[in-house]
Design a protein around this motif. Structure first.
Motif, short mmCIF file in Angstrom:
data_model
loop_
_atom_site.label_atom_id
_atom_site.label_comp_id
_atom_site.label_asym_id
_atom_site.label_seq_id
_atom_site.Cartn_x
_atom_site.Cartn_y
_atom_site.Cartn_z
N MET A 1 0.83 -1.20 0.00
CA MET A 1 0.00 0.00 0.00
C MET A 1 0.87 1.25 0.00
O MET A 1 1.97 1.24 0.54
CB MET A 1 -0.91 0.01 1.24
CG MET A 1 -1.98 -1.06 1.25
SD MET A 1 -3.02 -1.00 2.75
CE MET A 1 -1.89 -1.62 4.00
N ARG A 2 0.34 2.30 -0.59
CA ARG A 2 0.96 3.62 -0.50
C ARG A 2 0.07 4.48 0.40
O ARG A 2 -1.11 4.70 0.10
CB ARG A 2 1.12 4.25 -1.88
CG ARG A 2 1.82 5.60 -1.85
CD ARG A 2 2.33 6.01 -3.24
NE ARG A 2 2.79 7.39 -3.28
CZ ARG A 2 3.98 7.81 -2.84
NH1 ARG A 2 4.84 6.93 -2.32
NH2 ARG A 2 4.33 9.08 -2.93
N ILE A 3 0.65 4.93 1.50
CA ILE A 3 -0.12 5.53 2.60
C ILE A 3 0.41 6.94 2.88
O ILE A 3 1.62 7.14 2.99
CB ILE A 3 0.00 4.66 3.87
CG1 ILE A 3 -0.49 3.23 3.58
CG2 ILE A 3 -0.77 5.28 5.03
CD1 ILE A 3 -0.01 2.21 4.59
N HIS A 34 5.34 -1.33 3.41
CA HIS A 34 4.50 -0.36 2.72
C HIS A 34 5.25 0.93 2.44
O HIS A 34 6.24 1.25 3.11
CB HIS A 34 3.24 -0.06 3.54
CG HIS A 34 2.48 -1.30 3.89
ND1 HIS A 34 1.78 -2.03 2.96
CD2 HIS A 34 2.33 -1.96 5.08
CE1 HIS A 34 1.21 -3.08 3.55
NE2 HIS A 34 1.54 -3.06 4.83
N ASN A 86 -0.93 9.57 -5.62
CA ASN A 86 -1.48 8.24 -5.90
C ASN A 86 -1.53 7.37 -4.65
O ASN A 86 -1.12 6.19 -4.65
CB ASN A 86 -0.66 7.54 -7.00
CG ASN A 86 -1.37 6.34 -7.60
OD1 ASN A 86 -2.61 6.34 -7.68
ND2 ASN A 86 -0.63 5.34 -8.01
N ASP A 88 -3.10 5.01 -1.79
CA ASP A 88 -4.20 4.06 -1.57
C ASP A 88 -5.00 4.48 -0.34
O ASP A 88 -6.23 4.37 -0.32
CB ASP A 88 -3.65 2.64 -1.36
CG ASP A 88 -2.89 2.14 -2.57
OD1 ASP A 88 -3.50 2.10 -3.66
OD2 ASP A 88 -1.70 1.79 -2.42
N ILE A 89 -4.27 4.91 0.67
CA ILE A 89 -4.86 5.28 1.96
C ILE A 89 -4.35 6.66 2.36
O ILE A 89 -3.15 6.94 2.25
CB ILE A 89 -4.46 4.28 3.07
CG1 ILE A 89 -4.93 2.86 2.75
CG2 ILE A 89 -4.95 4.75 4.44
CD1 ILE A 89 -6.41 2.61 2.94
N ASN A 108 -9.66 8.91 -5.28
CA ASN A 108 -9.26 7.52 -5.48
C ASN A 108 -8.64 6.90 -4.23
O ASN A 108 -8.36 5.70 -4.20
CB ASN A 108 -8.27 7.41 -6.65
CG ASN A 108 -7.01 8.23 -6.41
OD1 ASN A 108 -7.07 9.28 -5.78
ND2 ASN A 108 -5.88 7.76 -6.93
N ALA A 109 -8.40 7.69 -3.19
CA ALA A 109 -7.81 7.17 -1.96
C ALA A 109 -8.91 6.94 -0.91
O ALA A 109 -9.92 7.66 -0.88
CB ALA A 109 -6.78 8.15 -1.40
N LYS A 357 -5.86 -2.66 5.04
CA LYS A 357 -6.01 -3.71 4.04
C LYS A 357 -7.48 -4.07 3.83
O LYS A 357 -7.95 -4.25 2.70
CB LYS A 357 -5.23 -4.96 4.45
CG LYS A 357 -3.73 -4.84 4.30
CD LYS A 357 -3.04 -6.14 4.73
CE LYS A 357 -1.53 -6.06 4.47
NZ LYS A 357 -0.84 -7.30 4.94
N LEU A 360 -9.32 -1.25 2.00
CA LEU A 360 -8.89 -1.18 0.59
C LEU A 360 -9.51 -2.33 -0.21
O LEU A 360 -9.94 -2.13 -1.35
CB LEU A 360 -7.36 -1.24 0.52
CG LEU A 360 -6.69 -0.67 -0.73
CD1 LEU A 360 -7.11 0.77 -0.97
CD2 LEU A 360 -5.18 -0.76 -0.59
N LYS A 363 -13.09 -1.50 -1.04
CA LYS A 363 -13.30 -0.23 -1.71
C LYS A 363 -14.19 -0.41 -2.95
O LYS A 363 -13.95 -1.30 -3.75
CB LYS A 363 -11.93 0.34 -2.14
CG LYS A 363 -12.01 1.69 -2.83
CD LYS A 363 -10.60 2.17 -3.16
CE LYS A 363 -10.67 3.45 -3.99
NZ LYS A 363 -9.32 3.92 -4.38
#
Length: 363
Positions: A1-3, A34, A86, A88-89, A108-109, A357, A360, A363
């Motif tokens: 994930m990209r947080i 991550h 970009n 994810d969270i 999108n997050a 997780k 996501l 989602k």
């Protein structure tokens, strides 16, 4: 994930609870594999672009020039930058100056908000500011994809006021194994021959009540007030309590020194009353401090029966005059066990990772 973590002044911690939390969580998530970005004020003392594998993004923050309005500028610019990352969270820490820009977060997050404490109830704020903070709180509830409560009291509040579900994840701490006894010399102290508190010098932390109790007591050992006192309320307290026993030593950010002060104190007073799980309370437990806490559910749900509780200056006087740390080893052992089994950073990081997780995936 990209947080991405938004809403604190930055890491490593030079300020307070959210910064401490952001430091441990971000590093823990990086160690779990991550990508993590933490937004830092451009005035933060740490100017590197990376900290223990965490990417640091320095964002313009004019708070030191224009006051509170600068927080809104800093949060807006952080959110604007997040639109290019970009993620994810996105974990939003608090709501006081960021939720008014909820519409600007990247769609999108997954937006998760740690709702902090009851900020609007802080007595330092005017009625107008308190009303705004209630509005900001409602925006955080309305526009977040998920809420986190750092105490059971906050979780109950969100459910009763908004009908909102939240995930309870408290803060963490590390049990202190070694103390630097020599550090006491810097403060001219002897083991177990002083009482203390560590807090921001603000009215809702009940510092005035604690100091009134100490001033009225017959106890002759020193009382340390650790916290930045070059503020209007700090000056007021110093003027009111010109008592040689009461020492305003200022802010201390060296964790080893803080742990030593807590660990070798006789009684540690914790006056916080409007927050959730306060990090300094967990750190006191982890440092083997004997705690006397303000009597409220935020403190009692953590400490349970292993502390003393005050609700007046008379209570403070009574406890200061009658309690000796050596008589309450069971309290100390029980609180350390709570840190080892419940409020431990690996558990906290794992809980956040599992939540991220799951959200996501759905989602």
């Amino acid at each position: 994930m990209r947080i991405g973590l938004i809403g604190c002044r930055g890491i490593p911690n030079y300020y307070g609870g959210f910064e401490q939390f952001a430091e441990y969580l971000s590093v823990g998530l990086v160690e779990a594999g991550h990508e993590v970005v933490v937004y830092n004020s451009h005035t933060h003392p740490y100017q590197e672009s990376e900290y223990k594998g965490v990417e640091i993004r320095h964002i313009y923050d004019p708070e030191n020039r224009i006051g509170t309005a600068g927080q809104f500028v800093y949060d807006f610019l952080s959110i604007r930058d997040s639109r290019k990352q970009n993620f994810d969270i996105i974990l939003q820490l608090g709501y006081t100056s960021s939720t008014v820009f909820s519409w600007y977060f990247p769609k999108n997050a997954v937006l998760i908000t740690n709702m902090d404490g009851l900020e609007w109830s802080r007595s330092k704020y005017s009625k107008k500011v308190q009303k705004f903070l209630q509005y900001a709180e409602s925006l955080g509830v309305r526009h977040s994809d998920h809420l986190i409560a750092d105490s059971l009291g906050i979780q109950e509040y969100l459910k009763s006021k908004y009908g909102a579900e939240s995930t309870y994840i408290p803060y963490g701490a590390h049990v202190v194994k070694n103390f630097d006894e020599q550090a006491l010399g810097e403060f001219n102290l002897e083991k177990y021959q002083y009482n203390m508190l560590i807090a921001r010098l603000e009215p809702e932390n009940n510092i005035e009540m604690i100091l009134e109790g100490i001033a009225a007591s017959s106890v002759q050992i020193p009382f340390l007030v650790v916290g930045k006192h070059e503020t209007s309320f700090g000056e007021y307290l110093k003027g009111k309590f010109s008592d040689s026993r009461i020492r305003f030593v200022g802010a201390v950010y060296d964790m080893e020194k803080l742990n030593t002060l807590r660990g070798f104190s006789n009684l540690y007073f914790h006056g916080h009353s409007v927050g959730g799980t306060n990090p300094s309370l967990l750190e006191a437990m982890a440092s083997n401090a004997l705690i006397c806490a303000n009597d409220n559910k935020f403190n009692s749900t953590i400490l349970e029966e292993d502390a003393f509780y005050f609700s007046s200056s008379k209570d403070v006087t009574k406890f200061a005059e009658s309690i000796r740390k050596e008589d309450y080893g069971t309290f100390l052992a029980n609180n350390v066990k709570k840190i080892e089994t419940i409020y431990t950073w690996p558990n906290i990081v794992d809980s956040y990772e599992e939540l991220f997780k799951g959200l996501l995936a759905n989602k």
